[in-house]
Design an enzyme around this catalytic site. Structure first.
Site, short mmCIF file in Angstrom:
data_model
loop_
_atom_site.label_atom_id
_atom_site.label_comp_id
_atom_site.label_asym_id
_atom_site.label_seq_id
_atom_site.Cartn_x
_atom_site.Cartn_y
_atom_site.Cartn_z
N ARG A 28 0.15 3.29 -5.38
CA ARG A 28 -1.00 2.42 -5.07
C ARG A 28 -2.29 2.86 -5.76
O ARG A 28 -3.38 2.70 -5.22
CB ARG A 28 -1.25 2.33 -3.55
N ARG A 49 -6.95 -1.64 -4.01
CA ARG A 49 -8.23 -1.83 -3.33
C ARG A 49 -9.18 -0.66 -3.35
O ARG A 49 -10.36 -0.83 -3.04
CB ARG A 49 -7.97 -2.27 -1.88
N ARG A 63 -9.64 -9.57 -8.33
CA ARG A 63 -8.79 -10.28 -7.38
C ARG A 63 -9.48 -11.48 -6.71
O ARG A 63 -8.81 -12.30 -6.09
CB ARG A 63 -8.29 -9.31 -6.31
N ASP A 68 4.65 -6.58 -6.75
CA ASP A 68 4.95 -6.27 -5.36
C ASP A 68 6.46 -6.36 -5.15
O ASP A 68 7.15 -7.10 -5.87
CB ASP A 68 4.22 -7.21 -4.40
N TYR A 94 11.89 -6.82 5.98
CA TYR A 94 10.91 -7.93 5.97
C TYR A 94 11.60 -9.26 6.22
O TYR A 94 11.10 -10.12 6.96
CB TYR A 94 10.15 -7.97 4.65
O1 CP3 Z 1 -0.46 1.04 -7.81
C1 CP3 Z 1 0.47 0.44 -7.24
O2 CP3 Z 1 1.32 1.06 -6.58
C2 CP3 Z 1 0.51 -1.06 -7.40
C3 CP3 Z 1 1.76 -1.75 -7.30
C4 CP3 Z 1 2.35 -1.99 -5.93
C5 CP3 Z 1 1.89 -2.94 -4.95
N1 CP3 Z 1 2.79 -3.00 -3.94
C6 CP3 Z 1 0.67 -3.76 -5.03
C7 CP3 Z 1 0.06 -4.25 -3.78
C8 CP3 Z 1 3.51 -1.43 -5.43
C9 CP3 Z 1 4.36 -0.34 -6.05
C10 CP3 Z 1 3.78 -2.08 -4.18
C11 CP3 Z 1 4.99 -1.82 -3.41
C12 CP3 Z 1 5.07 -2.28 -2.03
N2 CP3 Z 1 4.67 -3.46 -1.48
C13 CP3 Z 1 5.73 -1.53 -1.03
C14 CP3 Z 1 6.39 -0.20 -1.25
C15 CP3 Z 1 5.42 0.90 -1.30
C16 CP3 Z 1 4.72 1.27 -0.01
O3 CP3 Z 1 3.49 1.23 -0.01
O4 CP3 Z 1 5.42 1.58 0.96
C17 CP3 Z 1 5.66 -2.28 0.16
C18 CP3 Z 1 6.20 -1.86 1.50
C19 CP3 Z 1 5.00 -3.50 -0.15
C20 CP3 Z 1 4.71 -4.64 0.77
C21 CP3 Z 1 3.25 -4.84 0.86
N3 CP3 Z 1 2.52 -5.52 -0.09
C22 CP3 Z 1 2.34 -4.35 1.84
C23 CP3 Z 1 2.72 -3.56 3.08
C24 CP3 Z 1 1.05 -4.72 1.45
C25 CP3 Z 1 -0.28 -4.38 2.09
C26 CP3 Z 1 -0.89 -5.51 2.84
C27 CP3 Z 1 -2.36 -5.23 3.19
O5 CP3 Z 1 -3.20 -6.05 2.80
O6 CP3 Z 1 -2.62 -4.20 3.84
C28 CP3 Z 1 1.19 -5.45 0.24
C29 CP3 Z 1 0.11 -6.03 -0.58
C30 CP3 Z 1 -0.22 -5.26 -1.81
N4 CP3 Z 1 0.71 -4.89 -2.75
C31 CP3 Z 1 -1.50 -4.88 -2.24
C32 CP3 Z 1 -1.33 -4.26 -3.49
C33 CP3 Z 1 -2.42 -3.72 -4.40
C34 CP3 Z 1 -2.81 -5.17 -1.52
C35 CP3 Z 1 -3.14 -6.60 -1.73
C36 CP3 Z 1 -4.59 -6.87 -1.87
O7 CP3 Z 1 -5.30 -6.20 -2.63
O8 CP3 Z 1 -5.05 -7.87 -1.28
#
Ligand code: CP3
Length: 371
Positions: A37, A41, A50, A86, A165
C-alpha cells in the site's frame, strides 16, 4: 514459457536489481525495501489524482493506474513498484457485480451463499479475462517503460481472501459464512475455489507477461483459518492460482564465456495476515518468498520455514506514527532478525495506514539503504 525479449527480466534490466537478487535467495549490497500500500491515501498527490475517479474506475484507466504506481517510487526511492490495482479487479472484469466502497472495502451486489449461487457464479467464463484485462496490460506496459531498472511487482488476491468477500458479500470480521460453507458444502466450496483460482491466476499471469518482474499473492484473511482447514480447503486452490505464473521463466547470460545461459523462474511471494501458524504451508504451495506480518519476528518466521526461505517484512505499521527513535530501534531489530534468513526484503507487516506521514516512509527507505 519464456518471457518475451522486451520483458524487463529477459532484457537484462531488472534481473540483477536488489529486489530480484534478494527474492532469489542472495543478499544484495543493501537490504531492498518497498511497502505494501505504498501507492494510495498516504500520498497527497494520490488523493489529488483520485478526485472524481471511483476506485475500480481508476484501476482500469491505464495512464492513471500507471501514474499512481510510479508516485511512491519517485517520492520514496523504494526498490520496487507495486502495481496499482485491486484484488477484486478480475472479479469485476469477469462479470461479478462488485464495487469498492470508500472506508469499507469491496462490496458485492449479491453474496454467494448457496450451492446454486456458486453454480451461477462459476458459469461466468474466466477466459473472457484474456480480453477484458487489456487496460491492466496497458497500465503495466506504461509503468515498466518508466521504471527502467526498478522492478514492478504484480499481485493478485489468493482464492480464500476473494472467496471470503464473495461469500460474505463484503468485508467481515471472522469470515464465518465462508468457513461454514467450506465444511457444510465441501464440494460446492471446492468448485468456488477452483473458479476463483482460475480468475485470479489469469490476472496475475497477465501482469507478469506484460512486464512485472515478480508476483505477490495476498491472502489477507487466511489468518482466520486453522492449519488443517488451510491445508485441506484452501491451499490446493492457492497452488492452482500460482500455477498460472509458475512456468514463466527468463534467461541470463553466463558470467564465464562458453558456459551455458541460466534459466530462472519469475519469483513468487506469498503474504498473509495473522498467518504465523501457516507460514510453512504457505511456502509449500509453490512460493519462493514468504511475506510475514508484524506478529511473528522474522528470526522465528525463518526458523518455521526451515531457515532456507527468503523472507519479506515486517515493520509494524503502527510504529510509522511513533517518534522516529522508536521506529528506528524497531527497524534495526527487524533487520537484525531478518539476517537469520538467507535473504530479506524489508516491508511492513501489513499495508501503509492512510494517515502515515509520507516523509517518514522516505526517511525509513534512506535509513534501510544506509545500513
Ligand atoms: O501500493 C499498493 O499496495 C497498491 C495496490 C493495492 C491496492 N489494493 C489498492 C487499493 C493492492 C496490492 C491492494 C490489495 C488488496 N485490496 C488487498 C490485499 C492486501 C491487504 O491490504 O490486505 C485487499 C484485502 C483488498 C481489498 C480492499 N480494497 C480493501 C480492504 C480496501 C480498503 C477500503 C478502504 O477505503 O478502507 C480497498 C481499496 C483500495 N485498494 C485502496 C487502494 C489504494 C483505497 C481506495 C481509495 O483510495 O479510495
Amino acid at each position: 514459457m519464456q518471457l518475451s525479449q522486451n520483458h524487463p527480466l529477459e532484457a537484462g534490466l531488472t534481473h540483477d536489481s536488489r529486489l530480484i537478487t534478494a527474492y532469489g535467495g542472495t543478499r544484495p549490497d543493501v537490504t531492498p525495501v518497498w511497502f505494501m500500500r505504498q501507492a494510495g491515501r498516504s500520498l497527497p498527490e494520490y488523493r489529488e489524482l483520485r478526485v472524481g475517479n471511483a476506485m475500480l474506475d481508476a484501476c482500469l484507466k491505464p495512464e492513471l493506474a500507471s501514474e499512481i504506481t510510479l508516485q511512491p517510487v519517485r517520492r520514496h526511492g523504494v526498490d520496487a513498484g507495486i502495481f496499482f490495482s485491486d484484488i477484486v479487479v478480475p472479479l469485476k472484469q469477469v462479470g461479478v457485480d462488485v464495487e469498492i466502497v470508500p472506508g469499507k472495502g469491496p462490496v458485492l451486489g449479491k453474496a454467494v451463499r448457496t450451492a446454486s449461487d456458486i453454480d451461477e457464479l462459476v458459469a461466468l467464463d474466466p477466459s473472457v479475462l484474456d480480453e477484458s484485462l487489456d487496460p491492466v496490460i496497458e497500465a503495466v506496459r506504461l509503468t515498466v517503460a518508466e521504471l527502467g531498472r526498478t522492478p514492478l511487482i504484480g499481485f493478485a488476491g489468493a482464492p480464500f481472501t476473494l472467496a471470503a468477500y464473495l461469500v460474505e458479500g463484503g468485508p467481515s470480521k471472522d469470515h464465518i459464512h465462508a468457513r461454514t460453507l467450506m465444511h457444510a458444502e465441501p464440494e460446492a466450496w471446492s468448485r468456488l475455489m477452483e473458479w476463483v483460482a482460475e480468475v485470479t491466476g489469469r490476472f496475475l499471469r497477465a501482469q507478469v507477461l506484460a512486464g512485472a518482474s515478480a508476483a505477490q499473492l495476498f491472502d489477507s484473511w487466511a489468518g482466520a483459518l486453522s492449519l488443517d482447514d488451510y491445508v485441506r480447503h484452501v491451499a490446493p486452490a492457492s497452488a492452482r492460482a500460482l500455477e498460472h505464473v509458475r512456468d514463466l521463466s527468463y534467461t541470463t547470460e553466463p558470467v564465464e564465456p562458453g558456459a551455458n545461459a541460466v534459466v530462472h523462474t519469475v519469483p513468487i511471494v506469498h503474504f498473509g495476515v495473522g498467518t504465523g501458524e501457516l507460514l510453512k504451508a504457505m511456502h509449500d504451495i509453490g512460493a519462493d518468498v514468504v511475506g510475514v506480518d508484524y506478529r511473528v519476528p522474522l528470526d522465528e518466521a525463518s526458523r518455521r520455514l526451515g531457515g532456507v526461505v527468503p523472507v519479506q517484512g515486517n515493520v509494524d505499521p503502527a510504529l510509522l506514527s511513533a517518534p522516529w527513535p522508536i521506529l528506528e530501534a524497531h527497524v534495526r531489530d527487524v533487520l537484525a532478525r531478518g539476517a537469520n534468513a538467507p535473504s530479506h526484503v524489508l516491508n511492513l507487516g501489513h499495508g501503509v495506514p492512510p494517515e502515515t506521514d509520507p516523509a517518514v516512509l522516505t526517511r525509513l527507505v534512506e535509513f534501510v539503504h544506509a545500513q
